[in-house]
Enzyme design. Structure first.
Site, PDB file in Angstrom:
ATOM      1  N   LYS A  92      -0.467   4.274   7.401  1.00 20.62           N
ATOM      2  CA  LYS A  92      -0.897   5.591   7.911  1.00 20.62           C
ATOM      3  C   LYS A  92      -1.500   6.407   6.772  1.00 20.62           C
ATOM      4  O   LYS A  92      -2.580   6.981   6.911  1.00 20.62           O
ATOM      5  CB  LYS A  92       0.302   6.339   8.477  1.00 20.62           C
ATOM      6  N   ASN A  93      -0.825   6.389   5.618  1.00 21.78           N
ATOM      7  CA  ASN A  93      -1.248   7.257   4.516  1.00 21.78           C
ATOM      8  C   ASN A  93      -2.408   6.698   3.715  1.00 21.78           C
ATOM      9  O   ASN A  93      -2.865   7.313   2.757  1.00 21.78           O
ATOM     10  CB  ASN A  93      -0.050   7.580   3.613  1.00 21.78           C
ATOM     11  N   CYS A 142       6.299  21.857   7.643  1.00 17.74           N
ATOM     12  CA  CYS A 142       6.931  21.047   8.693  1.00 17.74           C
ATOM     13  C   CYS A 142       8.392  20.890   8.275  1.00 17.74           C
ATOM     14  O   CYS A 142       8.871  21.542   7.366  1.00 17.74           O
ATOM     15  CB  CYS A 142       6.239  19.711   8.818  1.00 17.74           C
ATOM     16  N   ARG A 170       4.902  22.859   2.054  1.00 15.37           N
ATOM     17  CA  ARG A 170       3.668  22.078   1.851  1.00 15.37           C
ATOM     18  C   ARG A 170       2.448  22.972   1.637  1.00 15.37           C
ATOM     19  O   ARG A 170       1.480  22.930   2.385  1.00 15.37           O
ATOM     20  CB  ARG A 170       3.466  21.103   3.006  1.00 15.37           C
ATOM     21  N   ASP A 226       9.061   9.161   0.595  1.00 10.67           N
ATOM     22  CA  ASP A 226       8.992   8.695   1.991  1.00 10.67           C
ATOM     23  C   ASP A 226      10.020   7.619   2.295  1.00 10.67           C
ATOM     24  O   ASP A 226      10.211   7.277   3.455  1.00 10.67           O
ATOM     25  CB  ASP A 226       7.587   8.166   2.312  1.00 10.67           C
ATOM     26  N   ARG A 275       4.457   8.864  15.387  1.00 10.94           N
ATOM     27  CA  ARG A 275       3.367   9.400  14.563  1.00 10.94           C
ATOM     28  C   ARG A 275       2.992   8.403  13.475  1.00 10.94           C
ATOM     29  O   ARG A 275       1.840   8.340  13.048  1.00 10.94           O
ATOM     30  CB  ARG A 275       3.764  10.723  13.917  1.00 10.94           C
TER      31      ARG A 275
HETATM   32  C1  EPZ Z   1       1.355  12.742   1.140  1.00 10.36           C
HETATM   33  O1  EPZ Z   1       1.578  14.096   1.534  1.00 10.36           O
HETATM   34  C2  EPZ Z   1       1.875  11.879   2.278  1.00 10.36           C
HETATM   35  N1  EPZ Z   1       1.115  12.169   3.498  1.00 10.36           N
HETATM   36  C3  EPZ Z   1       3.358  12.173   2.506  1.00 10.36           C
HETATM   37  O2  EPZ Z   1       3.820  11.298   3.522  1.00 10.36           O
HETATM   38  C4  EPZ Z   1       4.114  11.858   1.213  1.00 10.36           C
HETATM   39  O3  EPZ Z   1       5.474  12.207   1.386  1.00 10.36           O
HETATM   40  C5  EPZ Z   1       3.518  12.683   0.061  1.00 10.36           C
HETATM   41  O4  EPZ Z   1       2.103  12.426  -0.044  1.00 10.36           O
HETATM   42  C6  EPZ Z   1       4.165  12.351  -1.276  1.00 10.36           C
HETATM   43  O5  EPZ Z   1       4.008  10.993  -1.558  1.00 10.36           O
HETATM   44  C7  EPZ Z   1      -0.096  11.600   3.644  1.00 10.36           C
HETATM   45  O6  EPZ Z   1      -0.569  10.867   2.792  1.00 10.36           O
HETATM   46  C8  EPZ Z   1      -0.826  11.913   4.916  1.00 10.36           C
HETATM   47  P1  EPZ Z   1       1.744  15.957  -1.987  1.00 10.36           P
HETATM   48  P2  EPZ Z   1       0.942  15.316   0.663  1.00 10.36           P
HETATM   49  O7  EPZ Z   1       0.558  16.823  -1.978  1.00 10.36           O
HETATM   50  O8  EPZ Z   1      -0.387  14.913   0.176  1.00 10.36           O
HETATM   51  C9  EPZ Z   1       3.676  20.062  -3.280  1.00 10.36           C
HETATM   52  C10 EPZ Z   1       4.750  10.761   5.608  1.00 10.36           C
HETATM   53  O9  EPZ Z   1       5.868  10.829   6.140  1.00 10.36           O
HETATM   54  N2  EPZ Z   1       2.302  20.564  -3.248  1.00 10.36           N
HETATM   55  O10 EPZ Z   1       1.821  14.814  -2.948  1.00 10.36           O
HETATM   56  O11 EPZ Z   1       1.054  16.539   1.469  1.00 10.36           O
HETATM   57  C11 EPZ Z   1       4.186  19.718  -1.887  1.00 10.36           C
HETATM   58  O12 EPZ Z   1       4.683  20.868  -1.228  1.00 10.36           O
HETATM   59  C12 EPZ Z   1       4.244  11.902   4.761  1.00 10.36           C
HETATM   60  O13 EPZ Z   1       3.983   9.799   5.733  1.00 10.36           O
HETATM   61  C13 EPZ Z   1       2.059  21.881  -3.652  1.00 10.36           C
HETATM   62  O14 EPZ Z   1       2.975  22.615  -4.020  1.00 10.36           O
HETATM   63  O15 EPZ Z   1       1.982  15.353  -0.528  1.00 10.36           O
HETATM   64  C14 EPZ Z   1       5.266  18.719  -2.198  1.00 10.36           C
HETATM   65  O16 EPZ Z   1       6.410  19.418  -2.603  1.00 10.36           O
HETATM   66  C15 EPZ Z   1       5.306  12.975   4.560  1.00 10.36           C
HETATM   67  N3  EPZ Z   1       0.779  22.347  -3.623  1.00 10.36           N
HETATM   68  C16 EPZ Z   1       4.709  17.946  -3.394  1.00 10.36           C
HETATM   69  O17 EPZ Z   1       3.705  18.800  -3.971  1.00 10.36           O
HETATM   70  C17 EPZ Z   1      -0.272  21.566  -3.207  1.00 10.36           C
HETATM   71  O18 EPZ Z   1      -1.417  22.044  -3.221  1.00 10.36           O
HETATM   72  C18 EPZ Z   1       4.071  16.615  -3.011  1.00 10.36           C
HETATM   73  O19 EPZ Z   1       3.033  16.893  -2.113  1.00 10.36           O
HETATM   74  C19 EPZ Z   1      -0.004  20.241  -2.798  1.00 10.36           C
HETATM   75  C20 EPZ Z   1       1.287  19.752  -2.828  1.00 10.36           C
END
Ligand code: EPZ
Length: 413
Positions: free
Chosen positions: A21-22, A114, A119, A301, A394
């Protein structure tokens, strides 16, 4: 929708992993970078992908499915993502960088937080602003415009989504953009490889420091979505829960090393490059201390799966520290406690003492938590009901059917 799971049935057999998915979501997001055909093989038929395709269609793209191949082509007729679709999945944010670079503007309803956390998108936005984007936020949406230029940008955190958006923003921008502290998840490397196949010039593929030299145009591409490492880990944790022996095929075990390293000391594991056989006949006494962190460390994850395995381990202690999402621990822990789990959460850390689980009614409030509850139900005595199982759909293609094919007894209603 509910999953009704009868615990105590051992698993045996072979199961193939679907596309990730990712990986599918960022590759679909990158389709805005060209009008030509993006042909993606091994695409998972899951709700998030369906919704992402509906979003692209609503913005003007043509979409065509044939088996597990999806083809996306055409020019966007609008750079405004419809709110009712954009809010259905976090992945909608992944059209931001590419649409801005290719069309000079993009309006994206805030994807919102969520169950797992707030996020925010500050890392995405600061990066785009460093490239010249003018971004304002009103009516619960991001309004971005401007002709982008190359820049040097260091992310304060190795954000997966921000890395993906900034890569897509940089590939069409004159000059060389240097991105530091990029995320290096396998799904990022897949995006980088696809962009290069489309004609992009990217150095540092798969590393935290990436430089992108913009090109005038990107052409269409045919590309294989990589196997879903989280789904693979879910199947491995399922046989830990139920006992038995399974072989997980069509996976890339290099992408699973952090999870396999947790299992190897306790179970018979035979690892190949694209498959893994695991035999589980007894529960370990706990898994020690494990902290989640960006790749290549233990993935957030897979944290819910680990918490489930710890909860039905044989008496020992496991400490799980969640370092990425502030709300990811609490709700899965409280649901596992309903099944008899002995879990204490303090801040971003959960202390688990393994115990025998007993069936109960639980609620899946996010995708990975839902899958972990289904896994725990395979272990619990009696019939566990997982409410909100639509969250699991999902990210998983028929998880119930896949596990039943191995000997589980799950039905949905
Ligand atoms: C991706 O989400 C994945 N989703 C998530 O999988 C996964 O948990 C995550 O990466 C971490 O590996 C997809 O790829 C669609 P991040 P993403 O930006 O990109 C903070 C699943 O179940 N952050 O690496 O949203 C954020 O709040 C999902 O498949 C900021 O603060 O993750 C989090 O605490 C869940 N500011 C951390 O960084 C930003 O601008 C990691 O977020 C961006 C992120």
């Amino acid at each position: 929708m509910d999953y009704i799971i009868e615990g105590g049935h051992r698993l045996n057999g072979e199961i193939a992993v679907c596309g990730a998915k990712n990986c599918a979501l960022p590759l679909l997001g990158a389709s805005v970078l060209t009008d030509e055909q993006i042909v993606l093989h091994n695409c998972p038929a899951i709700v998030d992908v369906f919704n992402m395709l509906e979003l692209l269609k609503a913005m003007g793209k043509s979409v065509f499915w044939q088996g597990d191949t999806v083809t996306v082509s055409g020019t966007l007729s609008t750079t405004t993502a419809p709110q009712y679709l954009a809010r259905l999945l976090r992945g909608s944010a992944l059209i931001l960088g590419g649409t801005l670079a290719a069309y000079g503007s993009v309006n994206l309803p805030l994807p919102g937080g969520c169950a797992i956390g707030a996020r925010p998108m500050d890392i995405h936005l600061k990066g785009l602003e460093s490239m010249g984007a003018e971004i304002s936020c009103y009516d619960n949406a991001l309004h971005c415009k401007g002709a982008l230029h190359s820049a040097e940008y260091e992310m304060r955190f190795a954000s997966v989504g921000a890395t993906e958006n900034l890569l897509c923003a940089a590939v069409l921008v004159k000059g060389t953009t240097v991105l530091s502290n990029c995320a290096t998840e396998p799904e990022i490397e897949a995006l980088e490889r696809m962009l290069v196949k489309m004609g992009a010039k990217i150095e540092g593929i798969g590393t935290p420091d990436v430089s992108v030299t913009g090109v005038k145009k990107l052409h269409g591409v045919e590309f294989d979505i990589i196997p879903d490492r989280i789904v693979a880990a879910t199947y491995l944790s399922a046989v830990v829960a139920a006992g038995g022996q399974i072989t997980v095929t069509n996976c890339n075990t290099n992408h699973l090393h952090a999870f396999i390293n947790v299992l190897r000391p306790h179970f018979n594991v035979v690892q190949y490059a694209d498959a893994i056989t695991i035999t589980c006949d007894s529960q370990p006494s706990g898994y020690g201390r494990i902290c989640t962190a960006p790749y290549p460390f233990f993935p957030t994850d897979m944290q819910s799966l680990l918490l489930a395995m710890a909860s039905f381990s044989n008496g020992g202690q496991t400490i799980v520290q969640e370092n990425l999402f502030e709300n990811r621990l609490e709700h899965i822990a409280s649901e596992l406690v309903k099944l008899g789990g002995n879990i204490t959460v303090k801040g971003n850390s959960a202390a688990v003492t393994g115990s025998k689980l007993t069936a109960s009614n639980v609620v899946a409030r996010d995708l990975r938590g839902g899958a972990a509850l289904a896994v725990a139900g395979l272990n619990a005595d009696g019939q566990t009901v997982v409410h909100g199982a639509e969250n699991i759909c999902r990210g998983y293609m028929d998880l119930d059917i896949c596990l039943n094919a191995l000997g589980a007894k799950i039905h949905k209603q």
